[in-house]
Enzyme design. Sequence first.
Site, mmCIF file in Angstrom:
data_model
loop_
_atom_site.group_PDB
_atom_site.id
_atom_site.type_symbol
_atom_site.label_atom_id
_atom_site.label_comp_id
_atom_site.label_asym_id
_atom_site.label_seq_id
_atom_site.Cartn_x
_atom_site.Cartn_y
_atom_site.Cartn_z
ATOM 1 C CB CYS A 142 -5.366 -1.362 -1.762
ATOM 2 S SG CYS A 142 -6.507 -0.682 -0.910
ATOM 3 C CG ASN B 200 -0.324 0.098 2.514
ATOM 4 O OD1 ASN B 200 0.573 -0.664 2.635
ATOM 5 N ND2 ASN B 200 -1.053 0.314 3.510
ATOM 6 C CD GLU C 222 -1.465 4.681 4.633
ATOM 7 O OE1 GLU C 222 -0.871 5.625 5.294
ATOM 8 O OE2 GLU C 222 -2.347 3.937 4.851
ATOM 9 C CD GLU D 156 -5.347 -5.816 -1.406
ATOM 10 O OE1 GLU D 156 -4.707 -4.866 -1.208
ATOM 11 O OE2 GLU D 156 -6.216 -6.144 -0.301
HETATM 12 N N1 THU Z 1 -5.253 -1.248 2.521
HETATM 13 C C1 THU Z 1 -4.753 -2.293 1.542
HETATM 14 O O1 THU Z 1 -3.454 -2.216 1.283
HETATM 15 N N2 THU Z 1 -5.677 -3.329 1.225
HETATM 16 C C2 THU Z 1 -6.789 -3.618 1.238
HETATM 17 O O2 THU Z 1 -7.396 -4.457 1.190
HETATM 18 C C3 THU Z 1 -7.444 -2.661 2.411
HETATM 19 C C4 THU Z 1 -6.855 -1.454 3.052
HETATM 20 C C5 THU Z 1 -4.478 -0.248 2.905
HETATM 21 C C6 THU Z 1 -5.032 1.030 2.344
HETATM 22 C C7 THU Z 1 -4.496 1.986 3.531
HETATM 23 O O3 THU Z 1 -3.295 2.395 3.153
HETATM 24 C C8 THU Z 1 -4.455 1.128 4.624
HETATM 25 O O4 THU Z 1 -4.505 -0.208 4.375
HETATM 26 C C9 THU Z 1 -5.487 1.407 5.712
HETATM 27 O O5 THU Z 1 -6.858 1.462 4.904
#
Ligand code: THU
Length: 134
Positions: free
Chosen positions: A61, A50, A52, A63
């Site tokens: 995310c 992920n 941000e 994935e």
């Molecule tokens: N996040 C993911 O990387 N994958 C997911 O399926 C759900 C959420 C990340 C996004 C964000 O950086 C952090 O988790 C909190 O939501």
Amino acid sequence: MIRLPKMDFPLEKLINLARAAKEMAYAPYSQLRVGAALLSAQGQAFKGCNIENASYGLTICAERVALFKAVSEGERDFAALAVIADTKNYCVPCGACLQVLAEFNPHLKVFMCNQHGDCQVQTVAELLPRAFTL
Ligand code: THU
């Protein structure tokens, strides 16, 4: 040892790649580091973490990073995905990621792992039974 179907690729290896990807996560706002490893039908793995942003909605995310890396390298045929985070709960992909994964393979096996590396497995279609289609 579980070996993923149609290929000689141990599940443990895919989970370890997801764990390694998690170390690259850029998550200064949520502090939740997520790693993903997407295995192609040909046996090639693509990692994602992920990423941000100070403008929170621009966050992507793990994935989708893995999937977009793979597709942008010419891969469209996927067999399995491992997702991991440092959480007690199994890391279930969000709806947006499931929709994007469903575009390529609703039958993709998703191995959702917890902080110990224990996993639950379900297909994308099981997790998102009515994905949007045109
Ligand atoms: N996040 C993911 O990387 N994958 C997911 O399926 C759900 C959420 C990340 C996004 C964000 O950086 C952090 O988790 C909190 O939501």
